[in-house]
Write an enzyme that holds these catalytic residues in place. Structure first.
Site, PDB file in Angstrom:
ATOM      1  N   ASP A  92       0.846  -1.197   0.000  1.00 10.73           N
ATOM      2  CA  ASP A  92       0.000   0.000   0.000  1.00 10.73           C
ATOM      3  C   ASP A  92       0.876   1.240   0.000  1.00 10.73           C
ATOM      4  OD1 ASP A  92      -2.042   2.075   0.704  1.00 10.73           O
ATOM      5  OD2 ASP A  92      -3.280   0.321   1.074  1.00 10.73           O
ATOM      6  N   ASP A 133      -8.565  -4.528  -2.859  1.00 11.39           N
ATOM      7  CA  ASP A 133      -9.704  -3.746  -2.379  1.00 11.39           C
ATOM      8  C   ASP A 133      -9.454  -2.263  -2.636  1.00 11.39           C
ATOM      9  OD1 ASP A 133     -12.245  -3.618  -1.200  1.00 11.39           O
ATOM     10  OD2 ASP A 133     -11.425  -3.185   0.781  1.00 11.39           O
ATOM     11  N   LYS A 173     -11.934  -5.032  -6.573  1.00 13.37           N
ATOM     12  CA  LYS A 173     -13.154  -4.262  -6.344  1.00 13.37           C
ATOM     13  C   LYS A 173     -13.337  -3.254  -7.469  1.00 13.37           C
ATOM     14  CE  LYS A 173     -13.338  -1.158  -2.951  1.00 13.37           C
ATOM     15  NZ  LYS A 173     -13.503  -0.702  -1.551  1.00 13.37           N
TER      16      LYS A 173
END
EC number: 2.1.1.166
Length: 220
Positions: A92, A133, A173
């Site tokens: 991330d 996600d 997603k």
């Protein structure tokens, strides 16, 4: 006034959300863990011994779920060591609090130094499963938001093409609306099997949908 009313309504719904309460009770950092749990239970994505990459992992609830799943089916040697049967790499741009047995790399996964760290953890193994996600910051302007959503999905697709094993899987997603059909077509171009999933843990008002691709058509 309308904004305050909206915020109050959202807060009320959030506090009374059964998945929020369940996440607090079971120690997950976000209710999103139950979206992955439901999809995994339906599609049997996560299995012992796998190499799994979690893109856009912060705050970490998906990595927590994967970690719990891999600790349930661990081999006897892993059990003695207190570890997991598998490898989890979380990436991330944002910082993330540590999770036991999860390798966290902070940075842009398109950059060479981040990919070098990933390859150091993975070694000569290919990735079994990529989960994402990730979601862009949305502006409320349909055309602009569709482009941002498609871009995020493109990043995940490119990463999967470069790192997945031939029979691997990618779960991302996205959101229903302008550009959704184009994203599905890109998945169909890259994977032999493509399915859409709308888990019960997704809020009723949300347009989010998860696209699952399995078995690369043209493995590297």
């Amino acid at each position: 006034m309308a904004k305050n009313k909206f915020n109050t309504s959202w807060l009320h719904d959030h506090i009374n959300d059964p998945y929020v309460k369940m996440a607090q009770r079971e120690g997950y950092r976000a209710r999103a863990a139950y979206k992955l749990k439901e999809i995994d239970e339906q599609d049997k994505l996560i299995r012992p011994g796998q190499v799994i990459v979690d893109l856009g992992a912060a705050p970490g609830s998906w990595s927590q779920y994967v970690r719990n799943k891999l600790s349930q089916g661990k081999h006897r040697d892993a059990q003695r060591e207190g570890g997991i049967d598998g490898t989890i790499i979380a990436l991330d741009l944002l910082p993330m609090e540590p999770i036991a047995d999860v390798h966290f790399i902070q940075g842009d996964f398109r950059e060479d130094n981040v990919l070098a760290q990933l390859e150091e953890v993975v070694g000569d193994r290919d990735v079994d499963l990529v989960i994402s996600d990730m979601a862009p910051n949305l502006s409320g302007v349909a055309v602009a938001d569709a482009a941002r959503i498609e871009h995020v999905c493109d990043l995940a697709l490119e990463f999967a093409q470069n790192h997945l094993k031939p029979d691997g899987a990618l779960l991302v997603k996205c959101f229903h609306g302008s550009g959704y059909s184009q994203i599905v077509e890109k998945f169909k171009h890259q994977f032999k099997t493509v399915a859409a999933r709308k888990p019960k843990a997704s809020r009723d008002k949300s347009s989010e949908t998860f696209i699952l691709g399995r078995h690369l058509k043209r493995p590297r």
